[in-house]
Design a protein around this motif. Structure first.
Motif, PDB file in Angstrom:
ATOM      1  N   LYS A  94       0.867  -1.183   0.000  1.00  0.00           N
ATOM      2  CA  LYS A  94       0.000   0.000   0.000  1.00  0.00           C
ATOM      3  C   LYS A  94       0.899   1.227   0.000  1.00  0.00           C
ATOM      4  O   LYS A  94       1.800   1.333   0.809  1.00  0.00           O
ATOM      5  CB  LYS A  94      -0.910  -0.019   1.224  1.00  0.00           C
ATOM      6  CG  LYS A  94      -1.911  -1.154   1.124  1.00  0.00           C
ATOM      7  CD  LYS A  94      -2.972  -1.091   2.201  1.00  0.00           C
ATOM      8  CE  LYS A  94      -3.923  -2.264   2.040  1.00  0.00           C
ATOM      9  NZ  LYS A  94      -4.529  -2.662   3.327  1.00  0.00           N
ATOM     10  N   PRO A  99      -2.520  12.201   1.299  1.00  0.00           N
ATOM     11  CA  PRO A  99      -3.528  12.601   0.327  1.00  0.00           C
ATOM     12  C   PRO A  99      -3.569  14.097   0.038  1.00  0.00           C
ATOM     13  O   PRO A  99      -4.013  14.508  -1.035  1.00  0.00           O
ATOM     14  CB  PRO A  99      -4.852  12.142   0.963  1.00  0.00           C
ATOM     15  CG  PRO A  99      -4.564  11.984   2.414  1.00  0.00           C
ATOM     16  CD  PRO A  99      -3.101  11.627   2.526  1.00  0.00           C
ATOM     17  N   THR A 100      -3.089  14.912   0.996  1.00  0.00           N
ATOM     18  CA  THR A 100      -3.202  16.365   0.798  1.00  0.00           C
ATOM     19  C   THR A 100      -2.012  16.940   0.034  1.00  0.00           C
ATOM     20  O   THR A 100      -2.033  18.109  -0.355  1.00  0.00           O
ATOM     21  CB  THR A 100      -3.296  17.091   2.143  1.00  0.00           C
ATOM     22  OG1 THR A 100      -2.140  16.758   2.914  1.00  0.00           O
ATOM     23  CG2 THR A 100      -4.547  16.670   2.909  1.00  0.00           C
ATOM     24  N   ASP A 102       0.710  16.891  -3.246  1.00  0.00           N
ATOM     25  CA  ASP A 102       0.876  16.380  -4.599  1.00  0.00           C
ATOM     26  C   ASP A 102       2.086  15.437  -4.639  1.00  0.00           C
ATOM     27  O   ASP A 102       2.757  15.221  -3.620  1.00  0.00           O
ATOM     28  CB  ASP A 102       0.965  17.528  -5.615  1.00  0.00           C
ATOM     29  CG  ASP A 102       2.184  18.411  -5.433  1.00  0.00           C
ATOM     30  OD1 ASP A 102       3.118  18.025  -4.710  1.00  0.00           O
ATOM     31  OD2 ASP A 102       2.184  19.515  -6.027  1.00  0.00           O
ATOM     32  N   HIS A 143       0.116  16.348  -9.362  1.00  0.00           N
ATOM     33  CA  HIS A 143      -1.134  15.627  -9.118  1.00  0.00           C
ATOM     34  C   HIS A 143      -1.140  15.031  -7.711  1.00  0.00           C
ATOM     35  O   HIS A 143      -0.121  14.560  -7.229  1.00  0.00           O
ATOM     36  CB  HIS A 143      -1.308  14.486 -10.118  1.00  0.00           C
ATOM     37  CG  HIS A 143      -1.583  14.955 -11.515  1.00  0.00           C
ATOM     38  ND1 HIS A 143      -0.706  15.740 -12.223  1.00  0.00           N
ATOM     39  CD2 HIS A 143      -2.640  14.743 -12.331  1.00  0.00           C
ATOM     40  CE1 HIS A 143      -1.211  15.995 -13.417  1.00  0.00           C
ATOM     41  NE2 HIS A 143      -2.391  15.404 -13.511  1.00  0.00           N
ATOM     42  N   ARG A 144      -2.327  15.057  -7.105  1.00  0.00           N
ATOM     43  CA  ARG A 144      -2.476  14.405  -5.804  1.00  0.00           C
ATOM     44  C   ARG A 144      -2.703  12.909  -6.016  1.00  0.00           C
ATOM     45  O   ARG A 144      -3.121  12.489  -7.098  1.00  0.00           O
ATOM     46  CB  ARG A 144      -3.653  15.015  -5.054  1.00  0.00           C
ATOM     47  CG  ARG A 144      -3.350  16.444  -4.663  1.00  0.00           C
ATOM     48  CD  ARG A 144      -4.332  16.942  -3.643  1.00  0.00           C
ATOM     49  NE  ARG A 144      -4.050  18.337  -3.345  1.00  0.00           N
ATOM     50  CZ  ARG A 144      -4.737  19.047  -2.478  1.00  0.00           C
ATOM     51  NH1 ARG A 144      -5.750  18.492  -1.830  1.00  0.00           N
ATOM     52  NH2 ARG A 144      -4.425  20.294  -2.246  1.00  0.00           N
ATOM     53  N   PRO A 145      -2.467  12.111  -4.956  1.00  0.00           N
ATOM     54  CA  PRO A 145      -2.588  10.657  -5.102  1.00  0.00           C
ATOM     55  C   PRO A 145      -3.897  10.194  -5.737  1.00  0.00           C
ATOM     56  O   PRO A 145      -3.884   9.282  -6.572  1.00  0.00           O
ATOM     57  CB  PRO A 145      -2.452  10.150  -3.659  1.00  0.00           C
ATOM     58  CG  PRO A 145      -1.563  11.170  -3.014  1.00  0.00           C
ATOM     59  CD  PRO A 145      -1.937  12.492  -3.638  1.00  0.00           C
ATOM     60  N   THR A 146      -5.036  10.824  -5.371  1.00  0.00           N
ATOM     61  CA  THR A 146      -6.313  10.361  -5.928  1.00  0.00           C
ATOM     62  C   THR A 146      -6.409  10.586  -7.437  1.00  0.00           C
ATOM     63  O   THR A 146      -7.264   9.995  -8.091  1.00  0.00           O
ATOM     64  CB  THR A 146      -7.512  11.090  -5.278  1.00  0.00           C
ATOM     65  OG1 THR A 146      -7.282  12.495  -5.364  1.00  0.00           O
ATOM     66  CG2 THR A 146      -7.694  10.653  -3.835  1.00  0.00           C
ATOM     67  N   GLN A 147      -5.531  11.436  -7.962  1.00  0.00           N
ATOM     68  CA  GLN A 147      -5.547  11.707  -9.410  1.00  0.00           C
ATOM     69  C   GLN A 147      -4.572  10.809 -10.168  1.00  0.00           C
ATOM     70  O   GLN A 147      -4.399  10.970 -11.369  1.00  0.00           O
ATOM     71  CB  GLN A 147      -5.162  13.170  -9.662  1.00  0.00           C
ATOM     72  CG  GLN A 147      -6.115  14.162  -9.004  1.00  0.00           C
ATOM     73  CD  GLN A 147      -5.582  15.579  -9.086  1.00  0.00           C
ATOM     74  OE1 GLN A 147      -4.483  15.872  -8.636  1.00  0.00           O
ATOM     75  NE2 GLN A 147      -6.371  16.461  -9.686  1.00  0.00           N
ATOM     76  N   SER A 149      -2.955   6.835 -11.103  1.00  0.00           N
ATOM     77  CA  SER A 149      -3.239   5.399 -11.128  1.00  0.00           C
ATOM     78  C   SER A 149      -2.442   4.717 -10.020  1.00  0.00           C
ATOM     79  O   SER A 149      -1.501   5.296  -9.466  1.00  0.00           O
ATOM     80  CB  SER A 149      -2.839   4.804 -12.481  1.00  0.00           C
ATOM     81  OG  SER A 149      -1.428   4.747 -12.584  1.00  0.00           O
ATOM     82  N   GLY A 150      -2.809   3.469  -9.721  1.00  0.00           N
ATOM     83  CA  GLY A 150      -2.062   2.716  -8.714  1.00  0.00           C
ATOM     84  C   GLY A 150      -0.582   2.605  -9.069  1.00  0.00           C
ATOM     85  O   GLY A 150       0.291   2.763  -8.215  1.00  0.00           O
ATOM     86  N   GLN A 153       1.069   5.890  -8.411  1.00  0.00           N
ATOM     87  CA  GLN A 153       1.252   6.094  -6.970  1.00  0.00           C
ATOM     88  C   GLN A 153       2.438   5.284  -6.456  1.00  0.00           C
ATOM     89  O   GLN A 153       3.226   5.762  -5.641  1.00  0.00           O
ATOM     90  CB  GLN A 153      -0.014   5.692  -6.209  1.00  0.00           C
ATOM     91  CG  GLN A 153      -1.167   6.656  -6.419  1.00  0.00           C
ATOM     92  CD  GLN A 153      -2.371   6.255  -5.580  1.00  0.00           C
ATOM     93  OE1 GLN A 153      -2.320   6.262  -4.360  1.00  0.00           O
ATOM     94  NE2 GLN A 153      -3.456   5.888  -6.238  1.00  0.00           N
TER      95      GLN A 153
END
Ligand SMILES: Nc1ncnc2c1ncn2[C@@H]1O[C@H](COP(=O)(O)OP(=O)(O)O)[C@@H](O)[C@H]1O
Ligand SMILES: [Mg+2]
Length: 228
Positions: A94, A99-100, A102, A143-147, A149-150, A153
């Protein structure tokens, strides 16, 4: 020969209720500079426990571990933390990105945690640039993590692990959460880091095909390294 990492007769017992569960039952290994070693084994065979011990995250029950010739057991907690920060980068299944922040922020925070200069030297900046190119994340840095791909990341997490130029990269199933395309990309990056930077890597996988990108594979079963 001076090894990057060495373990001698390492055991680890975990207390579970009234009993002790043996996770490692006497593991010895030695990793040379520039090697890419894979570890495979069934779930529960002790792979993560071994990686955590090599990474100085948890002490062995018995046995000894050296990183760049320094034995963890011979130094203070503070010394161990310093050795870990200087010599070891760790990547987990993981990605654990913040998350906050970039991607660039997630990488640079590791440099700050390690107490390096707030204003990076030319050498640090050049290393960062080299990693970004090798990992193919140059156009994803804001880009932030939610933006992401796995696979992206995980490549950011690898950059974070390597930003302080550790001698040893430990990776615990780095492709375990990825689809096959992203998995191939991350494995390709690991091979490239080893080839072009000479990065020493110990990678856990339960995928024998993934293991084959390393120079040699150690097989674990029931807390021991066993013949293939
Ligand atoms: N914190 C813990 N407490 C108790 N038992 C643990 C703990 N971590 C691992 N174990 C046990 O130790 C054994 C090895 O686990 P682990 O090192 O995670 O194996 P692997 O990574 O190969 O799946 C397993 O039997 C597991 O249940
Ligand atoms: Mg594991």
């Amino acid at each position: 020969m001076s090894f990057i990492a060495q373990a001698e007769n390492v055991t680890k017992d975990y207390p579970v209720g009234q009993v002790m569960v043996p996770a490692l039952r006497g593991v010895s290994l030695a990793i040379e500079p520039g090697e890419f070693v894979s570890i495979v084994g069934a779930s529960g065979s002790g792979k993560s426990t071994l990686l955590h011990i090599l990474g100085g995250l948890t002490p062995p029950t018995t046995g000894r571990v050296w990183i760049e010739g320094v034995e963890y057991g011979s130094i203070s907690d503070a010394g161990r933390t310093a050795l870990r920060r200087k010599s070891i980068g760790i990547v987990f299944q993981k990605f654990n990105l913040l998350p906050t922040l970039d991607a660039r922020g997630n990488i640079e925070i590791a440099r700050e945690i390690a107490g390096r200069r707030a204003h990076p030297s030319d050498g640090d900046a050049a290393h960062m640039q080299r990693l970004i190119e090798l990992l193919g994340i140059g156009n994803r840095l804001d880009h932030r993590p939610t933006q992401l791909s796995g696979g992206e990341q995980q490549r950011v997490a690898i950059a974070r692990a390597l930003i302080n130029q550790p001698r040893l990269l430990l990776a615990d199933e780095p492709t375990g959460n990825l689809d096959s395309k992203n998995s191939d990309a991350v494995l390709g990056v690991m091979a490239e880091l080893n080839r072009t930077l000479g990065q020493t890597i110990l990678m856990i996988t339960h995928n024998v095909a993934a293991a084959a990108i390393g120079h040699r594979t150690l097989h674990m079963r029931d807390g021991l390294i066993v013949p293939a």
